[in-house]
Scaffold this motif. Structure first.
Motif, PDB file in Angstrom:
ATOM      1  N   VAL A  44       0.843  -1.209   0.000  1.00 42.57           N
ATOM      2  CA  VAL A  44       0.000   0.000   0.000  1.00 42.57           C
ATOM      3  C   VAL A  44       0.879   1.260   0.000  1.00 42.57           C
ATOM      4  O   VAL A  44       0.631   2.217  -0.732  1.00 42.57           O
ATOM      5  CB  VAL A  44      -0.938  -0.006   1.222  1.00 42.57           C
ATOM      6  CG1 VAL A  44      -1.656   1.344   1.340  1.00 42.57           C
ATOM      7  CG2 VAL A  44      -1.954  -1.133   1.097  1.00 42.57           C
ATOM      8  N   ALA A  45       1.929   1.225   0.858  1.00 43.31           N
ATOM      9  CA  ALA A  45       2.825   2.380   0.938  1.00 43.31           C
ATOM     10  C   ALA A  45       3.517   2.628  -0.395  1.00 43.31           C
ATOM     11  O   ALA A  45       3.705   3.775  -0.824  1.00 43.31           O
ATOM     12  CB  ALA A  45       3.857   2.176   2.043  1.00 43.31           C
ATOM     13  N   LEU A  46       3.921   1.532  -1.062  1.00 38.89           N
ATOM     14  CA  LEU A  46       4.586   1.657  -2.357  1.00 38.89           C
ATOM     15  C   LEU A  46       3.646   2.253  -3.393  1.00 38.89           C
ATOM     16  O   LEU A  46       4.037   3.129  -4.179  1.00 38.89           O
ATOM     17  CB  LEU A  46       5.083   0.282  -2.815  1.00 38.89           C
ATOM     18  CG  LEU A  46       5.832   0.241  -4.149  1.00 38.89           C
ATOM     19  CD1 LEU A  46       7.075   1.122  -4.087  1.00 38.89           C
ATOM     20  CD2 LEU A  46       6.209  -1.200  -4.498  1.00 38.89           C
ATOM     21  N   VAL A  47       2.394   1.775  -3.378  1.00 37.36           N
ATOM     22  CA  VAL A  47       1.403   2.302  -4.324  1.00 37.36           C
ATOM     23  C   VAL A  47       1.178   3.796  -4.077  1.00 37.36           C
ATOM     24  O   VAL A  47       1.122   4.604  -5.009  1.00 37.36           O
ATOM     25  CB  VAL A  47       0.084   1.521  -4.206  1.00 37.36           C
ATOM     26  CG1 VAL A  47      -1.007   2.209  -5.031  1.00 37.36           C
ATOM     27  CG2 VAL A  47       0.280   0.082  -4.681  1.00 37.36           C
ATOM     28  N   THR A 107       1.997   9.344  -5.525  1.00 38.19           N
ATOM     29  CA  THR A 107       2.431  10.687  -5.111  1.00 38.19           C
ATOM     30  C   THR A 107       3.511  11.234  -6.035  1.00 38.19           C
ATOM     31  O   THR A 107       3.485  12.400  -6.434  1.00 38.19           O
ATOM     32  CB  THR A 107       2.955  10.655  -3.667  1.00 38.19           C
ATOM     33  OG1 THR A 107       1.920  10.189  -2.798  1.00 38.19           O
ATOM     34  CG2 THR A 107       3.404  12.045  -3.229  1.00 38.19           C
ATOM     35  N   VAL A 108       4.479  10.369  -6.379  1.00 36.87           N
ATOM     36  CA  VAL A 108       5.557  10.791  -7.289  1.00 36.87           C
ATOM     37  C   VAL A 108       4.985  11.198  -8.640  1.00 36.87           C
ATOM     38  O   VAL A 108       5.385  12.215  -9.231  1.00 36.87           O
ATOM     39  CB  VAL A 108       6.592   9.664  -7.449  1.00 36.87           C
ATOM     40  CG1 VAL A 108       7.551   9.993  -8.601  1.00 36.87           C
ATOM     41  CG2 VAL A 108       7.373   9.470  -6.164  1.00 36.87           C
ATOM     42  N   LEU A 141       3.357  14.548  -8.258  1.00 39.55           N
ATOM     43  CA  LEU A 141       4.368  15.607  -8.149  1.00 39.55           C
ATOM     44  C   LEU A 141       5.007  15.905  -9.499  1.00 39.55           C
ATOM     45  O   LEU A 141       5.312  17.065  -9.813  1.00 39.55           O
ATOM     46  CB  LEU A 141       5.446  15.195  -7.133  1.00 39.55           C
ATOM     47  CG  LEU A 141       5.008  15.192  -5.666  1.00 39.55           C
ATOM     48  CD1 LEU A 141       6.121  14.641  -4.785  1.00 39.55           C
ATOM     49  CD2 LEU A 141       4.622  16.605  -5.206  1.00 39.55           C
ATOM     50  N   ARG A 142       5.240  14.854 -10.291  1.00 37.92           N
ATOM     51  CA  ARG A 142       5.815  15.071 -11.614  1.00 37.92           C
ATOM     52  C   ARG A 142       4.875  15.880 -12.496  1.00 37.92           C
ATOM     53  O   ARG A 142       5.317  16.748 -13.262  1.00 37.92           O
ATOM     54  CB  ARG A 142       6.131  13.723 -12.265  1.00 37.92           C
ATOM     55  CG  ARG A 142       7.383  13.046 -11.689  1.00 37.92           C
ATOM     56  CD  ARG A 142       7.616  11.698 -12.337  1.00 37.92           C
ATOM     57  NE  ARG A 142       8.885  11.114 -11.873  1.00 37.92           N
ATOM     58  CZ  ARG A 142       9.264   9.875 -12.157  1.00 37.92           C
ATOM     59  NH1 ARG A 142       8.470   9.090 -12.899  1.00 37.92           N
ATOM     60  NH2 ARG A 142      10.422   9.419 -11.712  1.00 37.92           N
ATOM     61  N   ARG A 143       3.562  15.584 -12.395  1.00 39.24           N
ATOM     62  CA  ARG A 143       2.596  16.350 -13.183  1.00 39.24           C
ATOM     63  C   ARG A 143       2.592  17.815 -12.760  1.00 39.24           C
ATOM     64  O   ARG A 143       2.569  18.727 -13.587  1.00 39.24           O
ATOM     65  CB  ARG A 143       1.202  15.739 -13.043  1.00 39.24           C
ATOM     66  CG  ARG A 143       1.030  14.415 -13.765  1.00 39.24           C
ATOM     67  CD  ARG A 143      -0.437  14.056 -13.905  1.00 39.24           C
ATOM     68  NE  ARG A 143      -1.084  13.901 -12.602  1.00 39.24           N
ATOM     69  CZ  ARG A 143      -1.118  12.749 -11.936  1.00 39.24           C
ATOM     70  NH1 ARG A 143      -0.528  11.663 -12.445  1.00 39.24           N
ATOM     71  NH2 ARG A 143      -1.735  12.670 -10.770  1.00 39.24           N
ATOM     72  N   HIS A 144       2.627  18.046 -11.418  1.00 41.67           N
ATOM     73  CA  HIS A 144       2.660  19.418 -10.903  1.00 41.67           C
ATOM     74  C   HIS A 144       3.940  20.139 -11.337  1.00 41.67           C
ATOM     75  O   HIS A 144       3.918  21.326 -11.693  1.00 41.67           O
ATOM     76  CB  HIS A 144       2.559  19.408  -9.377  1.00 41.67           C
ATOM     77  CG  HIS A 144       1.175  19.179  -8.867  1.00 41.67           C
ATOM     78  ND1 HIS A 144       0.100  19.963  -9.226  1.00 41.67           N
ATOM     79  CD2 HIS A 144       0.685  18.244  -8.007  1.00 41.67           C
ATOM     80  CE1 HIS A 144      -0.998  19.532  -8.628  1.00 41.67           C
ATOM     81  NE2 HIS A 144      -0.668  18.470  -7.881  1.00 41.67           N
ATOM     82  N   LEU A 145       5.069  19.392 -11.314  1.00 37.22           N
ATOM     83  CA  LEU A 145       6.337  19.989 -11.712  1.00 37.22           C
ATOM     84  C   LEU A 145       6.322  20.376 -13.190  1.00 37.22           C
ATOM     85  O   LEU A 145       6.778  21.460 -13.563  1.00 37.22           O
ATOM     86  CB  LEU A 145       7.476  19.002 -11.444  1.00 37.22           C
ATOM     87  CG  LEU A 145       8.900  19.484 -11.823  1.00 37.22           C
ATOM     88  CD1 LEU A 145       9.246  20.750 -11.050  1.00 37.22           C
ATOM     89  CD2 LEU A 145       9.920  18.388 -11.543  1.00 37.22           C
ATOM     90  N   ALA A 146       5.772  19.483 -14.006  1.00 37.30           N
ATOM     91  CA  ALA A 146       5.691  19.783 -15.433  1.00 37.30           C
ATOM     92  C   ALA A 146       4.816  21.009 -15.688  1.00 37.30           C
ATOM     93  O   ALA A 146       5.134  21.873 -16.506  1.00 37.30           O
ATOM     94  CB  ALA A 146       5.145  18.574 -16.199  1.00 37.30           C
TER      95      ALA A 146
END
Length: 276
Positions: free
Chosen positions: A14-17, A22-23, A26-31
């Protein structure tokens, strides 16, 4: 024990998912942020380098943007380090702009101006207020120069170098600048004791053995450096030309005979009488 391991494995999955999700977010927000930054940079570049100004109001607004950009890049101290001598040295190497306004006989009238005690004034007002004062001063000077068909050749901090085809136009522009400063309704200039000193000289801009052009530029700058705030000093050549004019708004009084740094001999100067 097996049950506990199973629970731990499930929690790790679950934590990995969650981490992967989340990553990705964050990548979408960064882009998206990078795209917005690129757009802002493009908009800023377009604002700082637009088409040539077509009005005094537009020119004044660009002066404010340009001044703020110079302060950001070099700091106020660096921006104000240029002097009348710096403008004179620059003009000795860059003749083309001045030659464009030369009279048919090869002469041009040069006006130099700057704000008296500008460094102390900047220190007292602070950088933000000083930038606004500079923008108001810039707009006022340019308006008077445009009115008399002058050409701003170069500016450095609060200093101006302006070329005119005729001495009378330069004198009337200087008179207009001093009167406008005394009568201005601009609160930034009315509440701040902005006093401008101006020097005017006329002479040939045709180079002869690399001497005449530089000499006349230097003379105009030296005369401006001798003026007090609120004062307009002119050389004998300018006064003689103005005296032959039919415009009776120009009156002069003797300002004495002086020696000018780097220029041989003595030189008679005249003070323009400015009635406010």
């Amino acid at each position: 024990m097996t049950s506990t391991l199973g629970v731990l494995c499930a929690l790790l999955v679950v934590a990995l998912v969650v981490a992967v999700t989340t990553v990705a977010r964050l990548r979408r927000h960064l882009a998206l942020s990078e795209a917005m930054v690129r757009q802002l940079e493009e908009d800023l570049d377009a604002a700082l380098r637009p088409r040539p100004p077509v009005s005094s109001a537009e020119r004044a607004m660009r002066a404010l943007v340009g001044t703020a950009a110079r302060v950001r890049e070099r700091g106020v101290a660096g921006m104000l380090s240029a002097s009348l001598d710096d403008l004179a040295t620059w003009a000795s190497d860059e003749q083309s702009d001045i030659l464009q306004v030369a009279a048919p006989d090869g002469t041009v009238t040069l006006l130099f101006s700057d704000i008296e005690d500008s460094t102390a004034l900047n220190d007292r007002l602070g950088d933000k207020a000083w930038v606004r004062v500079l923008a108001s001063h810039d707009a006022l000077v340019r308006a008077m120069v445009d009115k008399r068909r002058g050409r701003v050749v170069k500016t450095a901090g609060d200093s101006f170098m302006v070329a005119f085809r005729e001495p009378v136009a330069a004198v009337l522009a200087a008179r207009g600048i001093q009167r406008a400063l005394a009568r201005t309704l601009d609160p930034r200039l009315r509440l701040t004791p902005v006093r401008v000193r101006i020097g005017i000289h006329t002479g040939t801009v045709i180079s002869r053995d690399g001497d005449y052009f530089g000499r006349n530029v230097a003379m105009a700058a030296r005369v401006a450096a001798l003026a007090d705030g609120g004062e307009v000093l002119v050389t004998q050549a300018v006064r003689d030309e103005a005296a032959d004019s039919e415009d009776r708004r120009m009156r002069f009084e003797e300002a004495g005979t002086v020696e000018l740094k780097g220029l041989p001999g003595e030189h008679d100067l005249w003070r323009l009488v400015v009635e406010t």
